[in-house]
Scaffold this active site. Structure first.
Site, mmCIF file in Angstrom:
data_model
loop_
_atom_site.group_PDB
_atom_site.id
_atom_site.type_symbol
_atom_site.label_atom_id
_atom_site.label_comp_id
_atom_site.label_asym_id
_atom_site.label_seq_id
_atom_site.Cartn_x
_atom_site.Cartn_y
_atom_site.Cartn_z
ATOM 1 N N HIS A 33 4.709 58.844 -81.001
ATOM 2 C CA HIS A 33 4.083 59.954 -80.286
ATOM 3 C C HIS A 33 4.133 61.214 -81.161
ATOM 4 C CE1 HIS A 33 2.706 61.596 -76.368
ATOM 5 N NE2 HIS A 33 2.943 62.708 -77.038
ATOM 6 N N ASN A 78 8.396 64.945 -89.366
ATOM 7 C CA ASN A 78 8.361 63.719 -90.155
ATOM 8 C C ASN A 78 7.196 62.915 -89.629
ATOM 9 O OD1 ASN A 78 10.808 64.456 -91.329
ATOM 10 N ND2 ASN A 78 12.008 63.348 -89.806
ATOM 11 N N HIS A 100 4.944 64.353 -82.601
ATOM 12 C CA HIS A 100 5.992 65.318 -82.286
ATOM 13 C C HIS A 100 6.640 65.824 -83.563
ATOM 14 C CE1 HIS A 100 8.478 61.804 -83.127
ATOM 15 N NE2 HIS A 100 9.534 62.582 -83.148
ATOM 16 N N GLN A 115 10.282 68.370 -84.893
ATOM 17 C CA GLN A 115 11.649 68.657 -84.509
ATOM 18 C C GLN A 115 12.022 70.073 -84.930
ATOM 19 O OE1 GLN A 115 14.519 65.269 -84.918
ATOM 20 N NE2 GLN A 115 12.914 64.412 -86.197
#
Lengths: 398, 398
Positions: free
Chosen positions: A213, A202, A215, A217
């Site tokens: 930050h 996302n 990233h 998932q």
């Protein structure tokens, strides 16, 4: 895994799994090893908790309920309400534990890293050790089923710098991310009860990202998700009707038509699907019938790293804007979803592919889900797949 | 229709149908009649349009494409891009044509009204007269199907005042809205090719409402929507497995459990469903097996008017906030969906019910759809249906 990435497994103080995926020296050769302890005073996350009266009670995990009207599982993860929400830069929990950093709040034990993956501290899906994974009736009523949401949620950090997004990284680091996705998919698929592994990102505050930050998932679901179930159903019906493979024939049709192809390499096709539903949408599909990221060959992975970054760059040139009298481009919010085949007998009906979609329909204007979409699941698109493809081809750079 | 509401049918200057639903004097008795002409210089919307070279070409309507991977129709309605977006109060197109009003921009010919319904000027679904409603291959490829989106979109204005929402109206005006929904559902179902009629309201800027004037919408789809298809599939399977009626048994289970009931009257039950997926969600279901709003008895409609308003009021007391040192409540954004049975053989499997849901998960915090929801259709809820029900029961006023 290719030799150029070294994986180091460790555990955080509360018992969560943590993995380094190193592609740089002195770590990748093993000349220097990663810090394997986490000095934070975190309690084991499965230890009993104290209630208001001070009595110990076993920790409980998220649950899921089967919606009898749609046949879909709905996960209930109430503890996520307290998750970290847009922290200031000095409390970034995904920053490396650099000297002087506010380490007590951080999840990364070492002073730098390339790519890391670890179990989410606020997981939507979690198996509590010893808890039986059983489906039972809710409130004693047989129309409702409830079960532990016995899956797993991991976080993948794309790099150590807060302000360096995936799109700004080179193909070499992107390749490391692909290796990490592939490795985690393979390992998570092996956990008993896991039906499907989902790598996703996302990106952007406009879609509710709670940590800036860079990233992504990784969710390991204990059930087959509704979208995957639809694709399996369609692929099965297509095979029964025509004898053909749905994904193969859709890709072949896109290539024959050519109208919405954004890029094609030896092993991959990047295109706007003929029935796209979002203001911006792209699919990236391998030409070979591959079920999961870890089945990709070395060459397919290498090409993917390049195509993936070009795709993100094209997305970020979709909307031209003016800022302070200068022409520039709008960084789009997006959701990136890796559709991988589920574990089990239905696996052979699916093909790995990636979907990137954005709700940005114009600078300053988002696509919202109204009654038709969120009440009825009936999508209305304001644009055509061909217009999206035209613009992407205009700004796409090889 | 009950005698207390008078319907007057007329047409707007561009040929769109327009209906007054009057419940007040001097109109309801027929003592005064409604203005039946629209003096605006609007071209008939089906007249040929001129292209860039000045050549006439036939007007085209929205289309829809069948997504081969999900089996779902996606509507493409490109002309909606230019629809009116949050106009200033003096350019409100849903205001009555009061003396001095900027009438040229307005859709309502008369100087006041109670409730009106008319065809949407920017419809997502529209049948072009004479255009054949045929499914064909897109780009000559048989995996893709395309067809005219030959449905119909109507707007329903709940009242003449910009600042008076449905929730602020009395049960008598609410009853008129119900009569209008019922009337339009019955008439739209009779149009050839219409499979399903959907009355709904998008409320609040947070979910992308483009006009502040209190209004809802009515879509007549030429296909069965994905959510309805799921419910039909579930109800059929449930009947095959148990011999029972799914909606009947779900409602009976909610009443037996009692845990999530917000209100119950002689003919209706208002409850938070056992597998709710939104931060706030309520279902309102009739105790009798009714397929569509127009099948409700007079008594059922009267009760509905009262329950509906109490439901909206409870939603608007869900979140307590402070404003200027005063305790008050947050007006929630919501989507209200009337699930009605489709036309045809599947009709008998469905039961009419209403779903209200909100993406507001706390003051200042919205639920966004991330990868799990928008990529995989797999819902993660931050709260429990029981917590939602507890709060609603706390603030609900009979």
């Amino acid at each position: 895994m290719a030799a150029r990435v070294r994986k180091t497994a460790t555990k955080l103080a509360d018992g969560r799994d943590f993995f380094y995926f190193d592609d740089s020296e002195p770590y990748v050769s093993g000349e220097k090893t990663r810090r394997l302890d986490d000095p934070r005073p975190l309690q084991n996350r499965f230890a009993p908790v104290k209630d208001e009266d001070g009595n110990e009670k076993p920790v409980t995990g998220p649950t899921m309920r089967l919606d009898p009207l749609t046949g879909e599982w709905v996960v209930i993860a109430t503890h996520r309400m307290n998750r970290t929400f847009l922290p200031p830069a000095d409390a970034n929990p995904l920053a490396p534990a650099r000297p002087g950093a506010a380490y007590q709040d951080g999840e990364i034990p070492d002073t730098d890293y390339d790519v890391v993956v670890f179990e989410n501290r606020f997981p939507s899906l979690m198996q509590i050790p010893g808890e039986p994974v059983e489906v039972s009736d809710l409130d004693g009523q047989s129309v409702w089923k409830v079960a532990p949401a016995a899956g797993r949620c991991e976080v993948i950090c794309f790099g150590p710098d807060l302000n360096r997004n995936l799109v700004d990284m080179g193909p070499s680091r992107m390749r490391t991310v692909i290796e990490a996705w592939a490795d985690r998919t393979r390992e998570l698929e092996r956990i008993e009860g896991i039906k499907q592994v989902f790598c996703f990102e996302n990106h952007g505050e406009a879609i509710g990202v709670t940590l800036h930050h860079p990233h992504g998932q990784i969710y390991a679901y204990p059930y087959i998700t509704p979208r995957t179930a639809s694709m399996i159903r369609q692929a099965r019906q297509y095979r029964e009707n025509t004898g053909g493979d749905l994904f193969n024939d859709v890709l072949a049709a896109e290539l024959r038509s050519g109208r919405r192809i954004v890029d094609e390499s030896e092993h991959w096709v990047l295109y706007v699907p003929a029935a796209s539903r979002w203001p911006i949408e792209m699919h990236l599909m391998p030409k070979r019938d591959v079920k999961a990221l870890y089945e990709l060959t070395d060459e397919e992975r290498e090409e993917l790293a390049h195509l993936y970054l070009r795709m993100l760059k094209a997305g970020n040139k979709f909307f031209e804007i003016e800022e302070g009298g200068q022409k520039t481009y709008l960084e789009i919010p997006y959701v990136m979803s890796w559709h991988q085949a589920p574990v089990g007998e239905e696996r052979e009906l699916m093909r790995l592919h990636m979907q990137l979609h954005s709700i940005q329909r114009a600078p300053g204007k988002l696509k919202y889900l109204g009654g038709s979409e969120s009440g009825m699941g009936a999508w209305i698109s304001d644009t055509t797949p061909e217009k999206i493809a035209d613009r992407l081809r205009e700004v796409y750079e090889k």
